[in-house]
Design an enzyme around this catalytic site. Structure first.
Site, PDB file in Angstrom:
ATOM      1  N   CYS B  85       0.836  -1.201   0.000  1.00 33.87           N
ATOM      2  CA  CYS B  85       0.000   0.000   0.000  1.00 33.87           C
ATOM      3  C   CYS B  85       0.879   1.262   0.000  1.00 33.87           C
ATOM      4  O   CYS B  85       1.509   1.558  -0.994  1.00 33.87           O
ATOM      5  CB  CYS B  85      -0.982  -0.047   1.182  1.00 33.87           C
ATOM      6  SG  CYS B  85      -2.378   1.080   0.994  1.00 33.87           S
ATOM      7  N   HIS B 202      -3.422  -5.772   1.088  1.00 33.99           N
ATOM      8  CA  HIS B 202      -2.737  -5.958   2.374  1.00 33.99           C
ATOM      9  C   HIS B 202      -2.709  -7.433   2.778  1.00 33.99           C
ATOM     10  O   HIS B 202      -3.612  -7.885   3.501  1.00 33.99           O
ATOM     11  CB  HIS B 202      -3.485  -5.183   3.467  1.00 33.99           C
ATOM     12  CG  HIS B 202      -3.296  -3.708   3.425  1.00 33.99           C
ATOM     13  ND1 HIS B 202      -2.301  -3.055   4.134  1.00 33.99           N
ATOM     14  CD2 HIS B 202      -3.967  -2.743   2.763  1.00 33.99           C
ATOM     15  CE1 HIS B 202      -2.382  -1.755   3.914  1.00 33.99           C
ATOM     16  NE2 HIS B 202      -3.389  -1.532   3.080  1.00 33.99           N
ATOM     17  N   GLU B 204      -0.931  -8.751   5.005  1.00 32.99           N
ATOM     18  CA  GLU B 204      -0.772  -8.872   6.470  1.00 32.99           C
ATOM     19  C   GLU B 204      -2.131  -8.767   7.185  1.00 32.99           C
ATOM     20  O   GLU B 204      -2.232  -9.102   8.359  1.00 32.99           O
ATOM     21  CB  GLU B 204       0.224  -7.819   6.988  1.00 32.99           C
ATOM     22  CG  GLU B 204      -0.328  -6.415   7.218  1.00 32.99           C
ATOM     23  CD  GLU B 204      -0.558  -5.614   5.932  1.00 32.99           C
ATOM     24  OE1 GLU B 204      -0.490  -6.194   4.835  1.00 32.99           O
ATOM     25  OE2 GLU B 204      -0.838  -4.402   6.056  1.00 32.99           O
TER      26      GLU B 204
END
Lengths: 83, 228
Positions: B85, B202, B204
């Site tokens: 990002c 994302h 994560e």
């Protein structure tokens, strides 16, 4: 003292969704002759110097290194004498 | 593997990344943007967030943080770098990746689950994942609209540098499955040397048992299969 007045604009080939949204609003306000709107950035930088050549060169560097992204933007500027 | 997660002023996904890697058993460090020592990592994470408040352009000011010089040296030696990002935006601004992330075509901040298609297994970040595999990985950004000129796009395509594309649940690309207007539905790219990845989704945020999608794990498993 010199002031650099800098304009950073999206290249003509890059779509400008903000400009398009503003165009749409202008059309809905009745400004039907508006064909396109492009949003730009305007930046002023003041220098403690009267040396036009040096300020010109530094402003050029500043635009290239930070203010404009060469992938998507162009820039131009003018210097103004400040009292 | 040894992982260093960089924190810039305004980063807000650094702890998420730290938690995922440390929970998976990796020697993970947090590195402040003013530090000059990356702590000898195998992998550097440039996390999501709003470094320097996204002032001027997203990622433009983070590029001048002292640690970025070290990240560039690490990348030049072939070290792995992953920008997620805002990290992707920083990588394009500092020239480690080509192109630019412009404002979403909708002008809106988009926060949603998103299907992304793995385009190639030829990268440390997608090794072992069959091309065409559809992953569910969240996106959350306002400037994720990937742009590059025609020549640059051709080069990305010819060199197999597009790793992820936005798609629908069946892996089909269409304007409807492109959330932000990205050119060629691009969600993530790698550099020519194939050690620096940038992606808007994302992983994560989709890698632990407590969230609806765990597909981000596939990317971390790919790295683990290579680095350990």
């Amino acid at each position: 003292m010199l002031k650099a007045k800098i304009f950073v604009q999206l290249k003509a080939s890059v779509l400008d969704p903000q400009g398009k949204a503003v165009s749409n609003s202008l059309h809905s306000l009745g400004y039907t002759a508006v064909s396109e709107t492009r949003i730009s950035k305007y930046i002023e930088i003041s220098f403690e110097s009267d040396d036009r050549a040096t300020v010109m060169q530094q402003t050029e560097e500043i635009c290239k290194n930070l203010l404009a992204n060469p992938n998507t933007e162009t820039y131009h500027f003018e210097l103004e004498q400040q009292n | 593997m040894r992982v260093s997660v960089i924190t810039f002023p305004g980063s807000n996904c650094d702890h998420d990344a730290y938690q995922v890697f440390s929970t998976r058993g990796h020697d993970t460090r947090m590195v402040w943007h003013k530090d000059h020592d990356l702590c000898s990592p195998d992998l550097v994470i440039l996390p999501g967030g709003f470094s320097y408040g996204d002032y001027l352009r997203c990622g433009a000011l983070a590029r001048f943080s002292p640690v970025v010089k070290e990240v560039m040296a690490h990348a030049a030696k072939g070290g792995l770098v992953m920008g997620i990002c805002n990290g992707f935006q920083i990588l394009t601004e500092c020239g480690l990746l080509p192109g630019t992330l412009l404002m979403n075509s909708s002008l809106s901040f988009i926060c949603q689950h998103q299907k992304v298609r793995v385009e190639t297994a030829n990268s440390p970040f997608s090794k072992g994942i069959s091309p065409g595999t559809v992953l569910d990985i969240p996106i959350a950004h306002k400037e994720g609209n990937y742009y590059i000129d025609d020549k640059g796009l051709g080069s990305l395509q010819d060199n197999d540098q597009i790793i992820f594309r936005y798609c629908d649940e069946f892996g089909r690309m269409s304007p409807d499955s492109n959330p932000n207007g990205s050119l060629d539905n691009i969600a993530g790219i790698i550099n020519k040397q194939r050690n620096v990845l940038g992606m808007m989704p994302h992983p994560e945020r989709s890698a632990t048992d407590t969230v609806p999608s765990r597909d981000g794990r596939r990317i971390f498993e790919a790295l683990e299969s290579l680095v350990g």
